[in-house]
Design a protein around this motif. Structure first.
Motif, PDB file in Angstrom:
ATOM      1  N   PHE A   1       0.809  -1.571   0.018  1.00  0.00           N
ATOM      2  CA  PHE A   1      -0.255   0.064  -0.033  1.00  0.00           C
ATOM      3  C   PHE A   1       0.806   1.212   0.047  1.00  0.00           C
ATOM      4  N   ALA A   2       0.625   2.121  -0.979  1.00  0.00           N
ATOM      5  CA  ALA A   2       1.589   3.515  -0.895  1.00  0.00           C
ATOM      6  C   ALA A   2       0.412   4.454  -1.145  1.00  0.00           C
ATOM      7  N   GLY A   3       0.122   5.261  -0.459  1.00  0.00           N
ATOM      8  CA  GLY A   3      -0.939   6.263  -0.809  1.00  0.00           C
ATOM      9  C   GLY A   3      -1.517   7.011   0.456  1.00  0.00           C
ATOM     10  N   ALA A   4      -2.747   7.578   0.448  1.00  0.00           N
ATOM     11  CA  ALA A   4      -3.375   8.289   1.490  1.00  0.00           C
ATOM     12  C   ALA A   4      -3.957   7.417   2.416  1.00  0.00           C
ATOM     13  N   LYS A   5      -4.061   7.862   3.843  1.00  0.00           N
ATOM     14  CA  LYS A   5      -4.974   7.121   4.717  1.00  0.00           C
ATOM     15  C   LYS A   5      -6.269   7.358   4.712  1.00  0.00           C
ATOM     16  N   GLU A   6      -7.005   7.354   3.625  1.00  0.00           N
ATOM     17  CA  GLU A   6      -8.342   7.111   3.584  1.00  0.00           C
ATOM     18  C   GLU A   6      -9.173   6.326   4.681  1.00  0.00           C
ATOM     19  N   VAL A   7      -9.964   6.789   5.253  1.00  0.00           N
ATOM     20  CA  VAL A   7     -10.390   6.026   6.302  1.00  0.00           C
ATOM     21  C   VAL A   7     -11.460   4.752   5.633  1.00  0.00           C
ATOM     22  N   HIS A   8     -12.286   5.019   4.823  1.00  0.00           N
ATOM     23  CA  HIS A   8     -13.094   4.030   4.202  1.00  0.00           C
ATOM     24  C   HIS A   8     -12.155   3.113   3.293  1.00  0.00           C
ATOM     25  N   LEU A   9     -11.422   3.735   2.606  1.00  0.00           N
ATOM     26  CA  LEU A   9     -10.475   2.843   1.991  1.00  0.00           C
ATOM     27  C   LEU A   9      -9.768   1.807   2.784  1.00  0.00           C
ATOM     28  N   LEU A  10      -9.228   2.262   3.990  1.00  0.00           N
ATOM     29  CA  LEU A  10      -8.359   1.439   4.889  1.00  0.00           C
ATOM     30  C   LEU A  10      -9.322   0.201   5.395  1.00  0.00           C
ATOM     31  N   ASP A  11     -10.683   0.710   5.626  1.00  0.00           N
ATOM     32  CA  ASP A  11     -11.736  -0.245   6.278  1.00  0.00           C
ATOM     33  C   ASP A  11     -11.974  -1.199   5.049  1.00  0.00           C
ATOM     34  N   ALA A  12     -12.070  -0.763   3.999  1.00  0.00           N
ATOM     35  CA  ALA A  12     -12.322  -1.889   2.591  1.00  0.00           C
ATOM     36  C   ALA A  12     -11.184  -2.735   2.517  1.00  0.00           C
ATOM     37  N   TYR A  13     -10.031  -2.408   2.742  1.00  0.00           N
ATOM     38  CA  TYR A  13      -8.667  -3.285   2.635  1.00  0.00           C
ATOM     39  C   TYR A  13      -8.836  -4.273   3.616  1.00  0.00           C
ATOM     40  N   ARG A  14      -9.141  -3.910   4.857  1.00  0.00           N
ATOM     41  CA  ARG A  14      -9.270  -4.507   6.026  1.00  0.00           C
ATOM     42  C   ARG A  14     -10.265  -5.749   5.971  1.00  0.00           C
ATOM     43  N   ASP A  15     -11.368  -5.266   5.511  1.00  0.00           N
ATOM     44  CA  ASP A  15     -12.680  -6.265   5.455  1.00  0.00           C
ATOM     45  C   ASP A  15     -12.578  -7.344   4.098  1.00  0.00           C
ATOM     46  N   ASN A  16     -12.229  -6.736   2.893  1.00  0.00           N
ATOM     47  CA  ASN A  16     -12.040  -7.400   1.759  1.00  0.00           C
ATOM     48  C   ASN A  16     -10.862  -8.131   1.433  1.00  0.00           C
ATOM     49  N   LEU A  17      -9.900  -7.663   1.972  1.00  0.00           N
ATOM     50  CA  LEU A  17      -8.536  -8.386   1.655  1.00  0.00           C
ATOM     51  C   LEU A  17      -7.873  -9.072   2.727  1.00  0.00           C
ATOM     52  N   GLY A  18      -8.480  -8.706   4.167  1.00  0.00           N
ATOM     53  CA  GLY A  18      -7.896  -9.557   5.258  1.00  0.00           C
ATOM     54  C   GLY A  18      -6.861  -8.656   5.703  1.00  0.00           C
ATOM     55  N   VAL A  19      -6.426  -7.609   5.725  1.00  0.00           N
ATOM     56  CA  VAL A  19      -5.220  -6.923   6.096  1.00  0.00           C
ATOM     57  C   VAL A  19      -5.804  -6.824   7.708  1.00  0.00           C
ATOM     58  N   THR A  20      -5.213  -7.213   8.495  1.00  0.00           N
ATOM     59  CA  THR A  20      -5.586  -7.025   9.890  1.00  0.00           C
ATOM     60  C   THR A  20      -5.263  -5.591  10.550  1.00  0.00           C
ATOM     61  N   ASP A  21      -6.572  -5.297  10.861  1.00  0.00           N
ATOM     62  CA  ASP A  21      -6.854  -4.017  11.704  1.00  0.00           C
ATOM     63  C   ASP A  21      -5.810  -2.939  10.788  1.00  0.00           C
ATOM     64  N   PHE A  22      -6.198  -2.801   9.591  1.00  0.00           N
ATOM     65  CA  PHE A  22      -5.442  -1.963   8.792  1.00  0.00           C
ATOM     66  C   PHE A  22      -5.712  -0.287   8.859  1.00  0.00           C
ATOM     67  N   ASP A  23      -7.272  -0.170   9.430  1.00  0.00           N
ATOM     68  CA  ASP A  23      -7.634   1.105   9.655  1.00  0.00           C
ATOM     69  C   ASP A  23      -6.670   1.859  11.098  1.00  0.00           C
ATOM     70  N   LYS A  24      -6.036   0.996  11.743  1.00  0.00           N
ATOM     71  CA  LYS A  24      -5.231   1.371  12.786  1.00  0.00           C
ATOM     72  C   LYS A  24      -4.133   2.242  12.410  1.00  0.00           C
ATOM     73  N   ALA A  25      -3.768   2.231  11.029  1.00  0.00           N
ATOM     74  CA  ALA A  25      -2.654   2.963  10.524  1.00  0.00           C
ATOM     75  C   ALA A  25      -3.003   4.550  10.635  1.00  0.00           C
ATOM     76  N   ILE A  26      -4.385   4.956  10.900  1.00  0.00           N
ATOM     77  CA  ILE A  26      -4.617   6.266  11.212  1.00  0.00           C
ATOM     78  C   ILE A  26      -4.685   6.353  12.736  1.00  0.00           C
ATOM     79  N   ASP A  27      -3.979   7.336  13.341  1.00  0.00           N
ATOM     80  CA  ASP A  27      -3.809   7.580  14.766  1.00  0.00           C
ATOM     81  C   ASP A  27      -4.975   7.961  15.369  1.00  0.00           C
ATOM     82  N   PHE A  28      -5.851   7.346  15.715  1.00  0.00           N
ATOM     83  CA  PHE A  28      -6.913   7.955  16.345  1.00  0.00           C
ATOM     84  C   PHE A  28      -6.814   8.028  17.878  1.00  0.00           C
ATOM     85  N   GLY A  29      -5.837   7.373  18.621  1.00  0.00           N
ATOM     86  CA  GLY A  29      -5.537   7.819  19.628  1.00  0.00           C
ATOM     87  C   GLY A  29      -6.524   6.797  20.759  1.00  0.00           C
ATOM     88  N   TRP A  30      -6.072   7.203  22.092  1.00  0.00           N
ATOM     89  CA  TRP A  30      -6.937   6.453  23.031  1.00  0.00           C
ATOM     90  C   TRP A  30      -8.516   6.606  23.150  1.00  0.00           C
TER      91      TRP A  30
END
Length: 590
Positions: A321-350
């Motif tokens: 993956f080489a690009g922008a950390k778009e929330v819905h896109l990372l969610d889609a890669y997590r759900d459709n490609l099985g990339v574990t917790d890929f949405d955590k690349a965005i630092d949503f914090g505590w």
């Protein structure tokens, strides 16, 4: 004495916050260019229609002379809806990648964001694929190998195969495909046509050959990041350097099934993950100092060398993956490609459990209204409605406290020489009138986590980047650019950061001042004076915050003022009716 200590602690805390805010404004370096690599993308080749064109590395005359007897390296062009660039066939390096949808600034004609850059540029950043000879005798491709590309340019519907023969009976292949966003899939394959088995170790890596400029905010992680064995791992560059010094440059080494690892910037990510989540791979985060420069690397390889028998083949498949950390896109890669917790690349914090739902709500409202600023305003109204019963109870108690202020003053005057008696009378009055003097803190306590969660949304999500509001606010994720000390642009002066005082911060301070006037004054005069300065303190503190956050706070204050004014008027009318009908307690009447 305890109260004085409490007030002293509050004053010291506010002083520390102010000092930290001023220090942060003066010492924080200017925000880096939004691009992952801030230089201009190289000019397009003269023959854009060619699948493979000569590279434009910008090498020096000395380097050209050293390569005089060798053909110029070739480049495989990349053309997709969201990416452009090229892959250097010498060494199989993806080192030229531009994000078509994003620009460095809001200025018209600003350069597109550069994700990867070749070694000849100021900030080399690239992905690469290769093998090591585990048996010590098999000839494997290296950084000077010229690969042959079949097909091209590389795009969503046109995968490309790179191939190279070693002259010993083995053919090495790299099959590269690209989706319509930012995900590459790469299959590394060794076909053994020789008479003997070979042992090779396939690897893939992402490498930065300079330390990038980071934003430097303590609420934002930048550096190494990954989810390995189901756990989020993060290391800043300085931490990785310290860890690497203990283990020959290896800051982290783990064998994992599934997961991913790479480098994260504020808005951009370059990360590797296996195609087969069940396939065990070994990952390492490395720091190496070469020629006085820091080199950073994330790599994946098989835990043990692949033994490829005669007539057989060995395969390792990974994604990049080489690009922008778009929330819905990372969610889609997590759900459709099985990339574990890929949405955590965005630092949503505590406050992840609040921050991400807040983003979803704002994004939904944005799609309805077409403006993130309006989405923030409507979202604030929704929050006020959600907390209305709780806030209403607090505001009613505060309104009653406001009405009781004359009686409280009378008690303090009557027993000014007997503090314990005054305190007892006050408590009796509170019980009689059924008010809680601490209830005024409740709306603020509710607002603090909401404020911080919204701050994170505005600060870390790329969807908020360069999102305009109205008028002079062209980027809700950046501070309001206006300044009182330049008379809002009339005086040609660049004041120091500590004197940045924008319009929206002033609006927030005024609304906070008027809201405070509706609240009952604290019983202690020192505490009352301290609270008088709170709007001024918060005005200076929020002046450098994202404009969207200050707009939220101002709008929230206005809604609170309207709610408090209504409740106070209702309470006054209710007391008049009670007094007229004689229902007030005798003690309260006096």
């Amino acid at each position: 004495m305890d109260q004085k200590r409490l007030l002293a602690a509050i004053a010291i805390s506010i002083g520390i916050l102010l000092a930290f805010d001023l220090w942060k404004r003066e010492t924080t370096p200017p925000a880096p260019a939004p691009a992952a690599v801030s230089q201009q993308a190289p000019a397009s080749p003269a023959t854009p229609s060619a699948a493979v064109t000569p590279a434009n590395p910008g090498s020096t005359d000395a380097a050209v002379a050293a390569q005089a007897n060798r053909a110029a390296p070739q480049r495989l062009q990349i053309d997709s809806p969201r990416l452009s660039g090229s892959l250097l066939l010498r060494g199989a390096r993806l080192d030229d990648l531009v994000l078509k949808d994003y620009r460095e600034t809001t200025a018209p004609g600003s350069p597109q964001v550069r994700m990867f850059a070749p070694r000849e540029e100021l900030q080399p950043y690239f992905a690469q694929w290769g093998w090591s000879a585990a048996d010590g005798r098999t000839r494997v491709p290296d950084s000077e190998t010229d690969w042959t590309a079949s097909g091209g340019p590389l795009g969503p519907d046109s995968p490309v195969t790179l191939s190279w023969e070693n002259g010993q009976g083995q053919t090495f292949q790299i099959l590269v495909s690209l989706d319509r966003n930012f995900m590459f899939q790469v299959e590394q394959k060794v076909v053994n046509s020789g008479a003997e088995a070979v042992q090779v170790l396939p690897w893939t890596r992402v490498r930065r050959e300079r330390t990038p400029q980071v934003a430097g905010f303590y609420i934002l992680h930048e550096g190494f990041v990954g989810v390995l064995n189901g756990r989020l791992n993060e290391q800043t560059y300085s931490h990785a350097k310290d860890e690497g010094a203990k283990a020959a440059g290896v800051a982290l080494s783990q064998e994992t099934s599934g997961g991913w690892a790479g480098f994260t910037d504020k808005y951009w990510l370059a990360a590797i993950s296996p195609v087969d989540a069940a396939q065990p791979l070994k990952t390492a985060w490395r720091h190496v100092a070469e020629s006085g420069q820091d080199r950073w690397q994330v790599d994946f390889t098989t835990p043990a060398p692949q033994s490829v028998g005669a007539g057989g083949n060995g395969v390792m498949a990974t994604r990049l993956f080489a690009g922008a950390k778009e929330v819905h896109l990372l969610d889609a890669y997590r759900d459709n490609l099985g990339v574990t917790d890929f949405d955590k690349a965005i630092d949503f914090g505590w406050f992840y459990f609040m921050t991400k739902p807040f983003f979803y709500a704002l994004d939904y409202l944005f799609k309805l209204l077409g403006n993130f600023g309006l989405a923030i305003l409507l979202f604030t109204v929704a929050l006020k409605l959600a907390f209305f019963p709780l806030a209403n109870k607090a505001y009613k108690s505060m309104a009653r406290m406001k009405v009781l202020t004359p009686k409280m003053t009378e008690i303090r005057e009557r027993y000014k020489d007997d503090p314990s008696k005054a305190q007892a009378e006050m408590m009796a009055l509170y019980r009689t009138e059924k008010v809680n003097p601490a209830s005024g803190c409740l709306p603020m306590l509710i607002q603090i986590p909401v404020f911080f969660a919204l701050y994170k949304v505005l600060f870390v999500t790329i969807e908020m980047r360069h999102a305009p509001f109205f008028g002079w606010i062209r980027d809700l994720s950046a501070p309001d650019p206006t300044n009182l000390f330049t008379l809002f642009g009339l005086i040609p002066w660049d004041p120091p950061a500590m004197l940045h005082m924008p319009v929206w911060a002033l609006i927030m301070g005024l609304t906070m001042f008027f809201q405070q006037k509706l609240n009952p004054a604290p019983a202690d005069p020192i505490q009352a004076k301290l609270f008088t300065f709170m709007p001024i303190i918060f005005t200076f503190m929020l002046a450098s915050f994202p404009a969207g956050l200050v707009i939220y706070w101002s709008w929230n204050n206005l809604l609170s003022i309207a709610q408090q004014a209504y409740i106070m008027r209702h309470e006054r009318e209710a007391r008049k009716r009670e007094k007229a009908t004689g229902k007030l307690p005798a003690k309260a009447k006096g």
